[in-house]
Design an enzyme around this catalytic site. Sequence first.
Site, mmCIF file in Angstrom:
data_model
loop_
_atom_site.group_PDB
_atom_site.id
_atom_site.type_symbol
_atom_site.label_atom_id
_atom_site.label_comp_id
_atom_site.label_asym_id
_atom_site.label_seq_id
_atom_site.Cartn_x
_atom_site.Cartn_y
_atom_site.Cartn_z
ATOM 1 C CG HIS A 1 -1.945 -1.094 1.198
ATOM 2 N ND1 HIS A 1 -3.350 -0.848 0.832
ATOM 3 C CD2 HIS A 1 -1.731 -2.185 1.713
ATOM 4 C CE1 HIS A 1 -3.862 -2.040 0.842
ATOM 5 N NE2 HIS A 1 -3.157 -3.091 1.666
ATOM 6 N NE ARG B 1 -3.890 10.008 10.096
ATOM 7 C CZ ARG B 1 -3.485 8.954 11.021
ATOM 8 N NH1 ARG B 1 -4.100 7.883 11.073
ATOM 9 N NH2 ARG B 1 -2.460 9.126 11.661
HETATM 10 C C1 26Q Z 1 3.296 0.649 10.513
HETATM 11 C C2 26Q Z 1 4.224 0.168 11.449
HETATM 12 C C3 26Q Z 1 3.831 0.896 12.889
HETATM 13 C C4 26Q Z 1 2.970 1.549 12.983
HETATM 14 C C5 26Q Z 1 1.970 1.793 12.184
HETATM 15 C C6 26Q Z 1 2.164 1.347 10.760
HETATM 16 C C7 26Q Z 1 1.098 1.735 9.713
HETATM 17 C C8 26Q Z 1 -0.032 1.656 9.957
HETATM 18 C C9 26Q Z 1 -1.151 1.964 8.947
HETATM 19 C C10 26Q Z 1 1.778 1.892 8.479
HETATM 20 C C11 26Q Z 1 0.829 2.354 7.398
HETATM 21 C C12 26Q Z 1 -0.547 2.087 7.717
HETATM 22 C C13 26Q Z 1 -1.672 2.688 6.642
HETATM 23 C C14 26Q Z 1 -1.270 2.858 5.536
HETATM 24 C C15 26Q Z 1 -2.452 3.359 4.428
HETATM 25 O O1 26Q Z 1 -3.564 3.488 4.806
HETATM 26 N N1 26Q Z 1 -2.083 3.376 3.158
HETATM 27 C C16 26Q Z 1 -3.045 3.858 2.287
HETATM 28 O O2 26Q Z 1 -3.850 2.510 1.694
HETATM 29 C C17 26Q Z 1 -4.717 2.908 1.070
HETATM 30 C C18 26Q Z 1 -5.674 1.564 0.601
HETATM 31 O O3 26Q Z 1 -4.730 1.016 -0.323
HETATM 32 C C19 26Q Z 1 -4.449 3.646 -0.441
HETATM 33 O O4 26Q Z 1 -5.626 4.039 -0.870
HETATM 34 C C20 26Q Z 1 -3.456 4.941 0.095
HETATM 35 O O5 26Q Z 1 -2.997 5.552 -1.165
HETATM 36 C C21 26Q Z 1 -2.444 4.450 0.957
HETATM 37 O O6 26Q Z 1 -1.712 5.658 1.508
#
Ligand code: 26Q
Length: 842
Positions: free
Chosen positions: A384, A576
């Site tokens: 993602h 976000r």
């Molecule tokens: C990782 C490690 C430790 C703590 C938190 C995390 C963590 C948590 C959530 C890392 C990333 C996320 C979320 C990422 C996210 O929401 N990405 C989005 O995903 C969507 C669905 O595919 C896309 O549409 C977005 O472009 C993308 O930014």
Amino acid sequence: MPTKTFKKSQPKANITLLPHLGSGTEDIIADFKRNYSHRLGRDQNCRSPHYAYEALSLTVSDRLIERWKNTYNAYREQDCRRAYYLSMEFLMGRTLSNAMLNLGITDAVQKAMYDLGLELEELVESEPDAGLGNGGLGRLAACFIDSCATLQLPVTGYGLRYEYGMFTQTIANGEQVEKPDHWLRYGNIWEIERSEFSYRIKFGGHTEKHTDENGHTRVCWLDTHDILAIPYDTPVPGYKNGTVNTLRLWKAAATEEFDLQEFNAGDYAESVAAKNTAENITMVLYPNDANENGKALRLRQQYLLASASLQDVIAGWIHDHGHGRGHRQGHDFANFAEKNCFQLNDTHPSIAVAELMRLLMDVHGLSWDEAWKITRNTMAYTNHTLLPEALERWSVNLFKQLLPRLIEIIFEINAHFLAEVSAHWPSDNERLRRMSLIEEGNEQHVRMAYLAIVGSYSVNGVAELHSKLLQQGLFRDFYELWPQKFNNKTNGVTPRRWLAACNPELSDLLTETIGDGWVTDLSLLQKLKPFAEDKKFRKRWHSVQQSAKQRLIDFKKQELDVDLSVNALFDVQVKRIHEYKRQLLNVLHVIHLYDRIKRGDTANWTNRCVLIGGKAAPGYFMAKKTIKLINNVSAVINHDPEIGNKLKLVFLPNYRVSAMEKICPGADLSEQISTAGKEASGTGNMKFMMNGALTIGTLDGANIEIREEVGDDNFFLFGLTEEQVEELRHHYDPVSIIQQDEDLQRVMMLLECGHFNQFEPGMFDAVIASLKSPQDPWMTIADFRSFIDAQKRVERAYKDQDRWTKMSILNCAGSGKFSTDRTINEYNQDIWKLTPVPIKHG
Ligand code: 26Q
């Protein structure tokens, strides 16, 4: 702990026959009353709508449970191939209205509540959001399981039952303040605890090798500190089809001997405290939407999810297929990979690759080769992000302490893998270093994305551009080795929640015009296209849009001290707060409009109301500054009588799923303005489009596909392309761009002279410095002029309301591709290969 089954000697108790519950208004009224008075013990003197919400939810939930059982039994009886969606986040939002919609009982309930003198809307609003996710990735998981149930696919969601979800955001003096979200405080009527399916999860300890009775080497993981994973199940109903799938969320708990050990050591207080350590594991969702590296608690969470879910699937497998007794252990797994697959939602659950190996070898006695074959044929990984700094890496030392057996397995996977790489590219040491699952350096780290790729049969990105860039950039070496593993699955959103439920007036108009088939086949929205030319239809469309704007204003009225008018252009950016999403570019435009009004450049003015909302990760300095800037600019603009209705800037606090359900129907313009090549897909863009908003956007993520569907004439494109961004990096000079653009110069002057922070000197220095830095990765200044010009095109289009309405209709009509039904059908055809299971229902 309840035992797993009744004692063998006992006859099967006749307690599983379910009476069919009627769905007429009278049935609902009767059950509501019984639940309200007998189960909840409330009467007419109770003032809180909460108990009426609970009574209604129990009534609705009872109607799901009979279908749930049918679905469960149908899957077992048919012994069908199944998929499991493993995700650290399920951003479900509210359940009640979605459940009513999917059961097809919304009208009956509405009438029942009316007859009881209750306002359904008020009950619905008293449900807290299940905010068990950060943003896009978590909400995607929720939309996916909705579509799986609607397509009648045997898919189970596995996640964690965080006691505290995404924090509640409040604003004090313009700054974000985080409040814990204790969403379970008043109980959760939608979940059922199933302690009979609890599993032990090991942490710590050490490993020992020994030889078993057959002469095979076995590894034991000993002296561990175990905790218990207890599942809580939530029903996931399909749309009017009798299917109810399961979302199973794990809660961490102390084991019984946990207490005992400490108790015997004589310290009661220590014992209770130790219990806390165990239960803390699922206490809170990490509120970062990018990597916050290294936290041991996060790794514990990830392992709990992976281990409990895999143990659960294997236990079910053995229960249903465990008749191969007498054969050597492991025989029974011959068909496991044919019947099961796991979709990993990013790398967060990717330790599952090593954990499945461990369970198959150490617990079930398979050889390395047998276990590896199964693992590689059951795991599939979705990426993602394109930001290299957001790829997960875990310290090898932390792994050794917390999960000693798993790091051994990871090293062994790596050894086998590097041998494969060597065979493919003999003596290419540089490539071995690049591709190794272990990053060398001061400290060794495990590259979780590489573990996921090596252990999976499918690797996908979430929009065409994103998938292409993964293959050419981040995962290039792996693509060269295994091109056939890589594929694209463009994201979507569920049209049930994001159109049918959240925009009833528009839904009614759609259904009246083209029939109701669009709810489960969104491509039918195409049929709207000819109506864009129908003047009467446009008039109705416009009035529906205006009333959605009014509802948005009303919803926000108590909270915000500004007057908004439905006649202004509603320009919305909610997501976000992140530098790459460039909320700052939006603010620069707002300051530019303010400056134009101030200098009297207002001929042919279009009144505009800019709404920005979103949460910043609590430790993300620049994101928090951005929120402060938005609020400060807003205070200056909204209180200036010279500005009046020409321009408003509003920060919408505590953006969340239930807020988006009111926001997206009321938006005219959707801001999708990330630096090209940085937003993997975006999904808010799809929700807005579906509800008739027009997009102003860069060629990034799914924006590209949105523009393809709706046509260039109906999309406000601006900004550098991904290639141009990469090319410009070598000679980016924002200061000279500013010098050459008078409008931009004036905007920067207003920022630099402290116009928006008169009593807070230096408040935005870091923001200004980042904009002016030649190293600014997001190149906000580079896209300023192009953005301003595109916004002018927006204004011209909005002036001609009839033309705007036409474009709005065409956006909705072109949004069919962005249903998760389409996305999930593609996952199923290319990756899962499941057969839909029809469920009998009355
Ligand atoms: C990782 C490690 C430790 C703590 C938190 C995390 C963590 C948590 C959530 C890392 C990333 C996320 C979320 C990422 C996210 O929401 N990405 C989005 O995903 C969507 C669905 O595919 C896309 O549409 C977005 O472009 C993308 O930014």
